[in-house]
Motif scaffolding. Structure first.
Motif, PDB file in Angstrom:
ATOM      1  N   ALA A   8       0.837  -1.203   0.000  1.00 52.85           N
ATOM      2  CA  ALA A   8       0.000   0.000   0.000  1.00 52.85           C
ATOM      3  C   ALA A   8       0.869   1.249   0.000  1.00 52.85           C
ATOM      4  CB  ALA A   8      -0.914  -0.004   1.220  1.00 52.85           C
ATOM      5  N   SER A   9       0.449   2.239  -0.760  1.00 59.86           N
ATOM      6  CA  SER A   9       1.165   3.513  -0.797  1.00 59.86           C
ATOM      7  C   SER A   9       0.948   4.252   0.516  1.00 59.86           C
ATOM      8  CB  SER A   9       0.657   4.371  -1.965  1.00 59.86           C
ATOM      9  OG  SER A   9       0.855   3.699  -3.191  1.00 59.86           O
ATOM     10  N   PRO A  10       1.984   4.942   1.011  1.00 60.06           N
ATOM     11  CA  PRO A  10       1.808   5.678   2.276  1.00 60.06           C
ATOM     12  C   PRO A  10       0.781   6.798   2.123  1.00 60.06           C
ATOM     13  CG  PRO A  10       3.887   6.250   1.220  1.00 60.06           C
ATOM     14  CD  PRO A  10       3.333   5.091   0.461  1.00 60.06           C
ATOM     15  N   LYS A  11       0.041   7.024   3.181  1.00 58.30           N
ATOM     16  CA  LYS A  11      -0.970   8.079   3.166  1.00 58.30           C
ATOM     17  C   LYS A  11      -0.331   9.440   3.429  1.00 58.30           C
ATOM     18  CE  LYS A  11      -4.728   5.089   4.748  1.00 58.30           C
ATOM     19  NZ  LYS A  11      -5.776   4.864   5.794  1.00 58.30           N
ATOM     20  N   ILE A  12      -0.922  10.446   2.835  1.00 53.88           N
ATOM     21  CA  ILE A  12      -0.429  11.803   3.035  1.00 53.88           C
ATOM     22  C   ILE A  12      -0.769  12.271   4.448  1.00 53.88           C
ATOM     23  CG2 ILE A  12      -0.652  14.208   2.328  1.00 53.88           C
ATOM     24  CD1 ILE A  12       0.878  12.630   0.344  1.00 53.88           C
ATOM     25  N   ASP A  13       0.244  12.683   5.178  1.00 52.93           N
ATOM     26  CA  ASP A  13       0.018  13.261   6.497  1.00 52.93           C
ATOM     27  C   ASP A  13      -0.327  14.736   6.304  1.00 52.93           C
ATOM     28  OD1 ASP A  13       0.597  12.810   9.606  1.00 52.93           O
ATOM     29  OD2 ASP A  13       1.367  14.786   9.022  1.00 52.93           O
ATOM     30  N   GLN A  14      -1.528  15.114   6.681  1.00 51.16           N
ATOM     31  CA  GLN A  14      -2.012  16.461   6.405  1.00 51.16           C
ATOM     32  C   GLN A  14      -1.224  17.528   7.159  1.00 51.16           C
ATOM     33  OE1 GLN A  14      -4.125  17.104   4.029  1.00 51.16           O
ATOM     34  NE2 GLN A  14      -4.324  14.901   3.610  1.00 51.16           N
ATOM     35  N   HIS A  33      16.453  32.443  -5.155  1.00 49.32           N
ATOM     36  CA  HIS A  33      16.716  31.221  -5.917  1.00 49.32           C
ATOM     37  C   HIS A  33      15.714  30.119  -5.596  1.00 49.32           C
ATOM     38  CE1 HIS A  33      21.186  32.602  -6.167  1.00 49.32           C
ATOM     39  NE2 HIS A  33      20.427  33.194  -7.083  1.00 49.32           N
ATOM     40  N   VAL A  34      14.764  30.412  -4.726  1.00 52.40           N
ATOM     41  CA  VAL A  34      13.734  29.433  -4.365  1.00 52.40           C
ATOM     42  C   VAL A  34      12.414  29.905  -4.970  1.00 52.40           C
ATOM     43  CG1 VAL A  34      12.564  28.216  -2.503  1.00 52.40           C
ATOM     44  CG2 VAL A  34      14.949  28.941  -2.216  1.00 52.40           C
ATOM     45  N   GLY A  35      11.868  29.118  -5.864  1.00 59.00           N
ATOM     46  CA  GLY A  35      10.649  29.505  -6.560  1.00 59.00           C
ATOM     47  C   GLY A  35       9.395  29.022  -5.870  1.00 59.00           C
ATOM     48  N   GLU A  36       8.363  28.869  -6.664  1.00 53.50           N
ATOM     49  CA  GLU A  36       7.053  28.491  -6.132  1.00 53.50           C
ATOM     50  C   GLU A  36       7.047  27.048  -5.644  1.00 53.50           C
ATOM     51  OE1 GLU A  36       3.992  28.228  -9.062  1.00 53.50           O
ATOM     52  OE2 GLU A  36       5.384  27.617 -10.629  1.00 53.50           O
ATOM     53  N   HIS A  37       6.097  26.786  -4.762  1.00 57.32           N
ATOM     54  CA  HIS A  37       5.888  25.423  -4.266  1.00 57.32           C
ATOM     55  C   HIS A  37       5.228  24.608  -5.365  1.00 57.32           C
ATOM     56  CE1 HIS A  37       3.719  22.240  -1.890  1.00 57.32           C
ATOM     57  NE2 HIS A  37       4.932  22.153  -1.366  1.00 57.32           N
ATOM     58  N   LEU A  38       5.851  23.507  -5.752  1.00 58.68           N
ATOM     59  CA  LEU A  38       5.369  22.736  -6.896  1.00 58.68           C
ATOM     60  C   LEU A  38       4.407  21.634  -6.476  1.00 58.68           C
ATOM     61  CD1 LEU A  38       8.759  22.393  -8.826  1.00 58.68           C
ATOM     62  CD2 LEU A  38       6.912  24.025  -9.250  1.00 58.68           C
ATOM     63  N   THR A  39       4.830  20.801  -5.535  1.00 60.71           N
ATOM     64  CA  THR A  39       3.993  19.674  -5.123  1.00 60.71           C
ATOM     65  C   THR A  39       4.585  19.073  -3.857  1.00 60.71           C
ATOM     66  OG1 THR A  39       2.989  17.594  -5.847  1.00 60.71           O
ATOM     67  CG2 THR A  39       5.268  17.987  -6.483  1.00 60.71           C
ATOM     68  N   PHE A  40       3.963  18.025  -3.354  1.00 61.49           N
ATOM     69  CA  PHE A  40       4.523  17.277  -2.235  1.00 61.49           C
ATOM     70  C   PHE A  40       4.185  15.809  -2.443  1.00 61.49           C
ATOM     71  CE2 PHE A  40       0.362  18.880  -0.907  1.00 61.49           C
ATOM     72  CZ  PHE A  40      -0.294  17.716  -0.551  1.00 61.49           C
ATOM     73  N   ALA A  41       4.932  14.942  -1.780  1.00 63.23           N
ATOM     74  CA  ALA A  41       4.721  13.499  -1.930  1.00 63.23           C
ATOM     75  C   ALA A  41       4.996  12.817  -0.603  1.00 63.23           C
ATOM     76  CB  ALA A  41       5.645  12.938  -3.016  1.00 63.23           C
ATOM     77  N   ALA A  42       4.184  11.794  -0.316  1.00 61.32           N
ATOM     78  CA  ALA A  42       4.363  11.019   0.914  1.00 61.32           C
ATOM     79  C   ALA A  42       5.491  10.014   0.718  1.00 61.32           C
ATOM     80  CB  ALA A  42       3.068  10.310   1.278  1.00 61.32           C
ATOM     81  N   GLU A  43       6.444  10.017   1.643  1.00 60.08           N
ATOM     82  CA  GLU A  43       7.559   9.079   1.590  1.00 60.08           C
ATOM     83  C   GLU A  43       7.345   7.916   2.555  1.00 60.08           C
ATOM     84  OE1 GLU A  43       9.681   9.562  -0.649  1.00 60.08           O
ATOM     85  OE2 GLU A  43       9.528  11.696  -1.113  1.00 60.08           O
ATOM     86  N   GLY A  44       6.482   8.104   3.524  1.00 56.96           N
ATOM     87  CA  GLY A  44       6.207   7.090   4.534  1.00 56.96           C
ATOM     88  C   GLY A  44       5.186   7.643   5.503  1.00 56.96           C
ATOM     89  N   ASP A  45       4.994   6.924   6.604  1.00 60.35           N
ATOM     90  CA  ASP A  45       4.047   7.405   7.621  1.00 60.35           C
ATOM     91  C   ASP A  45       4.589   8.672   8.258  1.00 60.35           C
ATOM     92  OD1 ASP A  45       2.414   5.264   7.122  1.00 60.35           O
ATOM     93  OD2 ASP A  45       3.243   4.023   8.728  1.00 60.35           O
ATOM     94  N   ARG A  46       3.783   9.753   8.190  1.00 60.04           N
ATOM     95  CA  ARG A  46       4.159  11.057   8.743  1.00 60.04           C
ATOM     96  C   ARG A  46       5.499  11.540   8.181  1.00 60.04           C
ATOM     97  NH1 ARG A  46       2.526   7.822  12.651  1.00 60.04           N
ATOM     98  NH2 ARG A  46       4.659   7.525  13.429  1.00 60.04           N
ATOM     99  N   LEU A  47       5.717  11.276   6.911  1.00 59.51           N
ATOM    100  CA  LEU A  47       6.959  11.676   6.237  1.00 59.51           C
ATOM    101  C   LEU A  47       6.604  12.201   4.842  1.00 59.51           C
ATOM    102  CD1 LEU A  47      10.069  11.633   6.738  1.00 59.51           C
ATOM    103  CD2 LEU A  47      10.113   9.485   5.454  1.00 59.51           C
TER     104      LEU A  47
END
Length: 249
Positions: A8-14, A33-47
């Motif tokens: 199962a893919s890890p769930k997104i921790d809100q 040198h830091v632009g806009e926020h592009l996206t986010f991805a869950a790497e694990g539980d609460r990660l």
């Protein structure tokens, strides 16, 4: 029938997903040198990893990646790591190529050292019969002659390279020469010893571009020893008298 285990893919921790500004502040580079926020991805539980556009010159398509986490039952988010990663359209350096695969003919310069690999297919041990009578006669016994000599494959590749290059019959200087001006009939042609001598020799004409270079038997140039240019004597021009002008005496 074997069962297939699905991971199962890890769930997104809100809470971690909402920590965008915390992640942005963790990037120590110039804020420009830091632009806009592009996206986010869950790497694990609460990660969760947040991705920001990179505005560094020369890093088009790269992204800042900041991974954040929190412990169970806590709303306090902390930063794990910050790294610069290539995106799908990032400009990347070409893959590393070993030095011996990057070499091109003529790359060896004055003072350069070019080690030959021990397993080079172009060479065989000197005590091995190479197939070239002139070479085999000189190195017939272990310990005599050169430690390695050219293998049949090495001589074949050399002959093909010479014949198809500037030493062969298709070279521009050879194509422009008279049809009969071939090296095999030239007095300046010095034939090589061994099996390569059946096809090649060395030019000894100081006035030609090929002087001191290997040439094929059917190579040619305008410096052939038997090219004779007949001297032609032009008839004397007729005497012309100018009657329009009369000198008074």
């Amino acid at each position: 029938m074997a069962s297939v285990t699905r991971i199962a893919s890890p769930k997104i921790d809100q809470i971690c997903a909402a920590a965008v500004e915390l992640a942005r502040a963790a990037i120590t580079e110039d804020p420009a040198h830091v632009g806009e926020h592009l996206t986010f991805a869950a790497e694990g539980d609460r990660l969760v990893t947040h991705y920001f556009a990179c505005e560094l010159p020369g890093y088009r398509g790269w992204r800042w990646a900041v991974t954040v986490t929190r412990v169970a039952r806590s709303k306090h988010v902390t930063v794990c790591e910050t790294v610069l990663l290539p995106g799908p359209e990032a400009l990347l350096a070409p893959g590393w190529v070993p030095w011996h695969e990057r070499l091109h003919p003529g790359d060896l310069g004055v003072g350069d050292l070019l080690p030959t690999p021990a397993e080079d297919d172009r060479l065989v041990p000197g005590y091995t019969l190479s197939g070239d009578p002139a070479v085999d006669e000189a190195v017939w016994e272990l310990g005599l002659g050169r430690s390695r000599v050219m293998s049949p494959l090495g001589r074949s590749e050399t002959a093909e390279r010479w014949y198809e290059g500037d030493a062969g019959p298709d070279a521009p200087i050879s194509q422009a020469a008279p049809r009969a001006a071939r090296c095999v009939s030239c007095g300046f042609y010095l034939q090589l010893a061994g099996s390569l001598g059946r096809m090649f020799g060395v030019c000894g004409n100081v006035y030609t571009p090929d002087d001191g270079k290997v040439v094929s038997r059917d190579h040619g140039c305008g410096g052939h020893s038997e090219i004779l240019i007949e001297e032609t004597t032009l008839p004397a021009p007729p005497t012309i008298y100018d009657d329009n002008v009369v000198d008074s005496i």
